[in-house]
Design a protein around this motif. Structure first.
Motif, PDB file in Angstrom:
ATOM      1  N   GLY A   1       0.809  -1.210   0.000  1.00 29.87           N
ATOM      2  CA  GLY A   1       0.000   0.000   0.000  1.00 29.87           C
ATOM      3  C   GLY A   1       0.845   1.264   0.000  1.00 29.87           C
ATOM      4  N   VAL A   2       0.253   2.355  -0.460  1.00 29.29           N
ATOM      5  CA  VAL A   2       0.958   3.636  -0.548  1.00 29.29           C
ATOM      6  C   VAL A   2       1.527   4.061   0.800  1.00 29.29           C
ATOM      7  N   LEU A   3       0.761   3.894   1.871  1.00 29.35           N
ATOM      8  CA  LEU A   3       1.188   4.349   3.195  1.00 29.35           C
ATOM      9  C   LEU A   3       2.493   3.691   3.627  1.00 29.35           C
ATOM     10  N   ALA A   4       2.682   2.421   3.285  1.00 34.29           N
ATOM     11  CA  ALA A   4       3.914   1.716   3.641  1.00 34.29           C
ATOM     12  C   ALA A   4       4.991   1.897   2.588  1.00 34.29           C
ATOM     13  N   LEU A   5       4.593   1.925   1.314  1.00 33.87           N
ATOM     14  CA  LEU A   5       5.559   1.943   0.225  1.00 33.87           C
ATOM     15  C   LEU A   5       6.315   3.260   0.090  1.00 33.87           C
ATOM     16  N   VAL A   6       5.598   4.365   0.095  1.00 34.29           N
ATOM     17  CA  VAL A   6       6.224   5.661  -0.189  1.00 34.29           C
ATOM     18  C   VAL A   6       7.374   5.993   0.757  1.00 34.29           C
ATOM     19  N   PRO A   7       7.190   5.951   2.083  1.00 38.40           N
ATOM     20  CA  PRO A   7       8.312   6.317   2.947  1.00 38.40           C
ATOM     21  C   PRO A   7       9.497   5.366   2.838  1.00 38.40           C
ATOM     22  N   GLN A   8       9.228   4.093   2.579  1.00 43.38           N
ATOM     23  CA  GLN A   8      10.329   3.139   2.440  1.00 43.38           C
ATOM     24  C   GLN A   8      11.114   3.381   1.160  1.00 43.38           C
ATOM     25  N   VAL A   9      10.413   3.762   0.089  1.00 42.85           N
ATOM     26  CA  VAL A   9      11.100   4.097  -1.155  1.00 42.85           C
ATOM     27  C   VAL A   9      11.886   5.391  -0.978  1.00 42.85           C
ATOM     28  N   VAL A  10      11.291   6.373  -0.308  1.00 44.07           N
ATOM     29  CA  VAL A  10      11.978   7.638  -0.048  1.00 44.07           C
ATOM     30  C   VAL A  10      13.296   7.382   0.692  1.00 44.07           C
ATOM     31  N   ASP A  11      13.259   6.468   1.651  1.00 40.61           N
ATOM     32  CA  ASP A  11      14.463   6.163   2.420  1.00 40.61           C
ATOM     33  C   ASP A  11      15.498   5.390   1.608  1.00 40.61           C
ATOM     34  N   ALA A  12      15.041   4.678   0.576  1.00 40.77           N
ATOM     35  CA  ALA A  12      15.925   3.766  -0.153  1.00 40.77           C
ATOM     36  C   ALA A  12      16.589   4.376  -1.375  1.00 40.77           C
ATOM     37  N   VAL A  13      16.051   5.475  -1.905  1.00 37.32           N
ATOM     38  CA  VAL A  13      16.610   6.060  -3.131  1.00 37.32           C
ATOM     39  C   VAL A  13      16.944   7.534  -2.915  1.00 37.32           C
ATOM     40  N   ASP A  14      17.808   8.036  -3.777  1.00 32.45           N
ATOM     41  CA  ASP A  14      18.243   9.431  -3.655  1.00 32.45           C
ATOM     42  C   ASP A  14      17.634  10.342  -4.714  1.00 32.45           C
ATOM     43  N   VAL A  15      16.593   9.868  -5.370  1.00 32.96           N
ATOM     44  CA  VAL A  15      15.904  10.680  -6.376  1.00 32.96           C
ATOM     45  C   VAL A  15      14.493  10.971  -5.884  1.00 32.96           C
ATOM     46  N   PRO A  16      13.836  11.997  -6.432  1.00 31.24           N
ATOM     47  CA  PRO A  16      12.478  12.312  -6.015  1.00 31.24           C
ATOM     48  C   PRO A  16      11.526  11.130  -6.199  1.00 31.24           C
ATOM     49  N   VAL A  17      10.597  11.009  -5.270  1.00 28.85           N
ATOM     50  CA  VAL A  17       9.606   9.928  -5.314  1.00 28.85           C
ATOM     51  C   VAL A  17       8.231  10.522  -5.572  1.00 28.85           C
ATOM     52  N   ILE A  18       7.516   9.928  -6.523  1.00 29.20           N
ATOM     53  CA  ILE A  18       6.174  10.354  -6.884  1.00 29.20           C
ATOM     54  C   ILE A  18       5.197   9.309  -6.357  1.00 29.20           C
ATOM     55  N   ALA A  19       4.276   9.711  -5.512  1.00 23.45           N
ATOM     56  CA  ALA A  19       3.316   8.779  -4.924  1.00 23.45           C
ATOM     57  C   ALA A  19       2.131   8.568  -5.855  1.00 23.45           C
ATOM     58  N   ALA A  20       1.703   7.319  -5.996  1.00 26.88           N
ATOM     59  CA  ALA A  20       0.552   7.005  -6.853  1.00 26.88           C
ATOM     60  C   ALA A  20      -0.271   5.894  -6.227  1.00 26.88           C
ATOM     61  N   GLY A  21      -1.592   6.027  -6.339  1.00 26.20           N
ATOM     62  CA  GLY A  21      -2.481   4.986  -5.863  1.00 26.20           C
ATOM     63  C   GLY A  21      -3.471   5.474  -4.835  1.00 26.20           C
ATOM     64  N   GLY A  22      -4.729   5.599  -5.220  1.00 25.73           N
ATOM     65  CA  GLY A  22      -5.781   5.968  -4.293  1.00 25.73           C
ATOM     66  C   GLY A  22      -5.829   7.432  -3.919  1.00 25.73           C
ATOM     67  N   ILE A  23      -5.058   8.274  -4.600  1.00 23.51           N
ATOM     68  CA  ILE A  23      -5.037   9.707  -4.282  1.00 23.51           C
ATOM     69  C   ILE A  23      -6.054  10.430  -5.158  1.00 23.51           C
ATOM     70  N   SER A  24      -7.077  10.985  -4.538  1.00 23.71           N
ATOM     71  CA  SER A  24      -8.146  11.617  -5.316  1.00 23.71           C
ATOM     72  C   SER A  24      -8.582  12.976  -4.789  1.00 23.71           C
TER      73      SER A  24
END
Length: 242
Positions: A88-111
Motif C-alpha cells: 500500500g501507498v502508506l507503507a511503500l512511499v516512505p520506504q522508497v523515499v528512504d531507499a533512493v536518492d531521487v524524487p519519489v512520486i506517490a501514486a495509488g488511491g489519491i483523489s
C-alpha cells in the motif's frame, strides 16, 4: 497485434522530444537513459516495491513513481509476480523515499487534497493521479466508465487478470465475474487480444458491463465534473514551499 519493445520506439520518442520519458514494467537500459539525458529528457520509472525502486534508481532514472496496491489499472511489477508485489501507498512511499536518492512520486488511491497532503507527509515530492481525472468531462472514457467510477465503492474494485492477462485493478463487472468463473485466463497479451474483440464494440455502445472499467480504490472520491476542478482540489493539498 504486435507490441513493439521500447527500443523499437526510440526513434519516435527522440523525434517527439518530450520533457519526460516515463517507463513501466522494467528498468530502462543504460543506453536509453544516457541518450535521454543527452537530449535533455528526464526519465521516470515506476515501482511497486522497494527493490524495484532501488533497481530503477541504480539505472539512473530522475524520479521513481511508488505505485501502491490502491492504484487503478495495471500493476507495473517487474521483479516478482504482481500478486507478490502488493504494498500500500502508506507503507511503500516512505520506504522508497528512504531507499533512493531521487524524487519519489506517490501514486495509488489519491483523489483529493487529503491524499495529496498525506503523500507529501510521507516524503513524496509529487503525486500521480489517474482515476480522479478519468471521471472528468475531458477524459476519453465513455459515460458508462465515468458512472462506474462514481458508483463503485473501494471494496468493489478488484485486482484481476481477466481482461488483459496482466493483474489490474478495476470494477468487478459482469465480464470480469464471468471470465474469472470460467477458470481460464490466457497470459498477456493473448487475453488482451481476445477480450479486445468485444471491448471495443462495448465501448462504442456504452455497455459498461462488457468493458475494462479500470479505477483505483479512491474512485468514490473522484467526483469532479471537470479536470480544472480536480486540479484545484488536488493543489489545495500541496504544502506551501518553505
Amino acid at each position: 497485434a504486435y507490441l513493439p519493445a521500447l527500443e523499437e520506439q526510440l526513434d519516435a520518442i527522440w523525434e517527439a522530444a518530450p520533457a519526460v520519458l516515463s517507463v513501466v514494467f522494467g528498468v530502462p537500459s543504460d543506453a536509453v537513459v544516457a541518450e535521454a539525458h543527452r537530449r535533455g529528457i528526464r526519465v521516470v520509472g515506476a515501482a511497486t516495491t522497494v527493490a524495484e525502486a532501488v533497481a530503477l534508481a541504480g539505472a539512473g532514472v530522475d524520479a521513481v513513481v511508488a505505485t501502491g496496491l490502491e492504484a487503478g489499472g495495471h500493476r507495473v511489477s517487474f521483479l516478482r509476480r504482481a500478486e507478490d508485489s502488493l504494498v500500500g501507498v502508506l507503507a511503500l512511499v516512505p520506504q522508497v523515499v528512504d531507499a533512493v536518492d531521487v524524487p519519489v512520486i506517490a501514486a495509488g488511491g489519491i483523489s483529493d487534497r487529503r491524499g495529496v497532503a498525506a503523500a507529501f507527509a510521507l516524503g513524496a515530492s509529487a503525486v500521480q493521479v489517474g482515476t480522479a481525472f478519468l471521471a472528468t468531462a475531458e477524459s476519453a472514457v465513455n459515460d458508462a466508465h465515468r458512472q462506474a467510477i462514481r458508483s463503485t465503492s473501494a471494496d468493489e474494485t478488484v485486482l484481476t487478470r481477466a481482461m488483459s492477462g496482466r493483474l489490474a485493478r478495476g470494477a468487478r463487472n459482469r465480464v470480469v465475474r464471468a471470465i474469472e468463473a470460467s477458470g481460464t485466463i490466457a497470459p498477456f497479451p493473448m487475453q488482451n487480444w481476445l477480450t479486445g474483440r468485444f471491448r471495443t464494440a462495448a465501448g462504442e455502445q456504452g455497455l459498461g458491463e462488457l468493458q475494462s472499467l479500470w479505477m483505483g480504490q479512491g474512485a468514490p472520491l473522484a467526483d469532479y465534473p471537470t479536470a480544472a476542478e480536480a486540479f484545484a482540489e488536488l493543489l489545495a493539498g500541496v504544502p506551501p514551499r518553505t
